[in-house]
Design a protein around this motif. Structure first.
Motif, PDB file in Angstrom:
ATOM      1  N   GLY A  96      10.978  -0.252   7.912  1.00 51.26           N
ATOM      2  CA  GLY A  96      11.584   0.704   6.985  1.00 51.26           C
ATOM      3  C   GLY A  96      11.702   2.097   7.556  1.00 51.26           C
ATOM      4  N   THR A  97      10.972   2.363   8.629  1.00 51.13           N
ATOM      5  CA  THR A  97      11.024   3.691   9.242  1.00 51.13           C
ATOM      6  C   THR A  97      12.035   3.748  10.389  1.00 51.13           C
ATOM      7  OG1 THR A  97       9.320   3.222  10.895  1.00 51.13           O
ATOM      8  CG2 THR A  97       8.564   3.994   8.729  1.00 51.13           C
ATOM      9  N   THR A  98      12.695   2.641  10.670  1.00 54.68           N
ATOM     10  CA  THR A  98      13.579   2.543  11.830  1.00 54.68           C
ATOM     11  C   THR A  98      15.002   2.970  11.469  1.00 54.68           C
ATOM     12  OG1 THR A  98      12.278   0.630  12.478  1.00 54.68           O
ATOM     13  CG2 THR A  98      14.325   0.955  13.647  1.00 54.68           C
ATOM     14  N   SER A  99      15.595   3.787  12.284  1.00 52.04           N
ATOM     15  CA  SER A  99      16.950   4.259  11.964  1.00 52.04           C
ATOM     16  C   SER A  99      17.985   3.146  12.085  1.00 52.04           C
ATOM     17  CB  SER A  99      17.337   5.445  12.850  1.00 52.04           C
ATOM     18  OG  SER A  99      17.250   5.062  14.201  1.00 52.04           O
ATOM     19  N   VAL A 100      17.837   2.312  13.107  1.00 48.29           N
ATOM     20  CA  VAL A 100      18.771   1.193  13.224  1.00 48.29           C
ATOM     21  C   VAL A 100      18.083   0.009  13.901  1.00 48.29           C
ATOM     22  CG1 VAL A 100      19.769   2.019  15.398  1.00 48.29           C
ATOM     23  CG2 VAL A 100      21.058   0.418  13.980  1.00 48.29           C
TER      24      VAL A 100
ATOM     25  N   ALA B  35       0.807  -1.216   0.000  1.00 46.83           N
ATOM     26  CA  ALA B  35       0.000   0.000   0.000  1.00 46.83           C
ATOM     27  C   ALA B  35       0.843   1.270   0.000  1.00 46.83           C
ATOM     28  CB  ALA B  35      -0.934   0.010   1.215  1.00 46.83           C
ATOM     29  N   VAL B  36       1.996   1.222   0.636  1.00 45.54           N
ATOM     30  CA  VAL B  36       2.794   2.442   0.776  1.00 45.54           C
ATOM     31  C   VAL B  36       4.160   2.242   0.126  1.00 45.54           C
ATOM     32  CG1 VAL B  36       3.677   4.188   2.379  1.00 45.54           C
ATOM     33  CG2 VAL B  36       1.567   2.960   2.925  1.00 45.54           C
ATOM     34  N   ALA B  37       5.089   1.674   0.872  1.00 47.81           N
ATOM     35  CA  ALA B  37       6.437   1.466   0.337  1.00 47.81           C
ATOM     36  C   ALA B  37       7.032   0.234   0.984  1.00 47.81           C
ATOM     37  CB  ALA B  37       7.321   2.678   0.613  1.00 47.81           C
ATOM     38  N   PRO B  38       7.946  -0.466   0.296  1.00 49.13           N
ATOM     39  CA  PRO B  38       8.556  -1.657   0.881  1.00 49.13           C
ATOM     40  C   PRO B  38       9.272  -1.319   2.197  1.00 49.13           C
ATOM     41  CG  PRO B  38       9.139  -1.456  -1.433  1.00 49.13           C
ATOM     42  CD  PRO B  38       8.441  -0.189  -1.049  1.00 49.13           C
ATOM     43  N   GLY B  39       9.237  -2.257   3.120  1.00 45.01           N
ATOM     44  CA  GLY B  39       9.931  -2.060   4.391  1.00 45.01           C
ATOM     45  C   GLY B  39       8.995  -2.043   5.580  1.00 45.01           C
TER      46      GLY B  39
ATOM     47  N   SER C 256      15.698   1.255   6.240  1.00 48.84           N
ATOM     48  CA  SER C 256      15.612   1.527   4.805  1.00 48.84           C
ATOM     49  C   SER C 256      16.617   0.683   4.023  1.00 48.84           C
ATOM     50  CB  SER C 256      15.826   3.020   4.523  1.00 48.84           C
ATOM     51  OG  SER C 256      17.077   3.432   5.016  1.00 48.84           O
ATOM     52  N   GLU C 257      17.822   0.495   4.612  1.00 42.70           N
ATOM     53  CA  GLU C 257      18.826  -0.348   3.955  1.00 42.70           C
ATOM     54  C   GLU C 257      18.355  -1.799   3.918  1.00 42.70           C
ATOM     55  OE1 GLU C 257      21.618   0.364   2.454  1.00 42.70           O
ATOM     56  OE2 GLU C 257      22.641  -1.570   2.347  1.00 42.70           O
ATOM     57  N   LEU C 258      17.785  -2.242   5.013  1.00 38.77           N
ATOM     58  CA  LEU C 258      17.265  -3.608   5.057  1.00 38.77           C
ATOM     59  C   LEU C 258      16.185  -3.801   3.998  1.00 38.77           C
ATOM     60  CD1 LEU C 258      17.050  -6.390   6.476  1.00 38.77           C
ATOM     61  CD2 LEU C 258      15.307  -5.356   7.941  1.00 38.77           C
ATOM     62  N   ALA C 259      15.270  -2.835   3.903  1.00 42.88           N
ATOM     63  CA  ALA C 259      14.194  -2.945   2.911  1.00 42.88           C
ATOM     64  C   ALA C 259      14.756  -2.960   1.497  1.00 42.88           C
ATOM     65  CB  ALA C 259      13.219  -1.781   3.094  1.00 42.88           C
ATOM     66  N   ALA C 260      15.711  -2.073   1.227  1.00 41.54           N
ATOM     67  CA  ALA C 260      16.288  -2.011  -0.118  1.00 41.54           C
ATOM     68  C   ALA C 260      16.975  -3.324  -0.472  1.00 41.54           C
ATOM     69  CB  ALA C 260      17.268  -0.837  -0.203  1.00 41.54           C
ATOM     70  N   ARG C 261      17.719  -3.876   0.468  1.00 40.65           N
ATOM     71  CA  ARG C 261      18.416  -5.151   0.214  1.00 40.65           C
ATOM     72  C   ARG C 261      17.409  -6.273  -0.024  1.00 40.65           C
ATOM     73  NH1 ARG C 261      23.799  -6.241   3.368  1.00 40.65           N
ATOM     74  NH2 ARG C 261      24.777  -4.206   3.374  1.00 40.65           N
ATOM     75  N   ALA C 262      16.357  -6.281   0.777  1.00 40.79           N
ATOM     76  CA  ALA C 262      15.360  -7.344   0.647  1.00 40.79           C
ATOM     77  C   ALA C 262      14.636  -7.257  -0.691  1.00 40.79           C
ATOM     78  CB  ALA C 262      14.356  -7.271   1.804  1.00 40.79           C
TER      79      ALA C 262
END
Ligand code: FAD
Length: 128
Positions: free
Chosen positions: A76-80, A68-72, A94-100
């Motif tokens: 995906g909103t978590t800094s670490v 519905a919104v964006a992957p993650g 965000s890095e985790l989502a991009a890698r996945a």
């Protein structure tokens, strides 16, 4: 969700109004389902959906995620994230989502972001 603001994509295209759908499309995250049918439609591309997509697509199922919104998702909103197996130094959401997403796509899974799924979406014959 509709925002009133405008924005631009990496290629400089202007988005006005910058709806979730337009931003997702401008960032290349929206791909209309490219196959006539799928073995598995995953609703939501949070960590659970992305993990399911990697498992299913790597196992040979024709798989698509509809987000519905964006992957993650929430992650995906978590800094670490510091408690994820295999990342002893932590990883940003965000890095985790991009890698996945890269991993899921590598196995052929599709993803359509900016699209909510309701009960009448008609993408699959059987919900599980
Ligand atoms: C600020 C914050 C920090 C966190 N930090 C940590 C941490 O350090 N370690 C940790 O283990 N956990 C952490 N969490 C929790 C972790 O993010 C969640 O447990 C995890 O994201 C759950 O993943 P999920 O895929 O089950 O659900 P979500 O992350 O909720 O993903 C669900 C996805 O489905 C989509 N969706 C929902 N309904 C529809 C629909 N009808 N159609 C299409 N798409 C839909 C949503 O947009 C969303 O992207 C944190 C959470 C937050 C908010």
């Amino acid at each position: 969700m509709v925002t009133r603001s405008s924005g631009s994509t990496p290629d400089g295209s202007r988005l006005a109004p910058a709806t979730v759908e337009r931003v997702a499309a401008g960032l290349g995250m929206v791909a209309a389902p490219s196959r006539p049918g799928y073995d598995l439609v995953i609703v939501g591309a949070g960590p659970a959906g992305l993990a399911a997509a990697v498992s299913a697509a790597s196992g040979g199922l024709r798989t698509v995620m509809v987000e519905a919104v964006a992957p993650g998702g929430q992650a995906g909103t978590t800094s670490v994230i510091e408690n994820l197996l295999g990342f002893p130094a932590g990883i940003s959401g965000s890095e985790l989502a991009a890698r996945a997403v890269v991993q899921a796509r590598r196995f052929g899974a599709g993803i359509a972001a900016g699209r909510g799924v309701g009960r009448r979406a008609g993408l699959c014959r059987r919900a599980v």
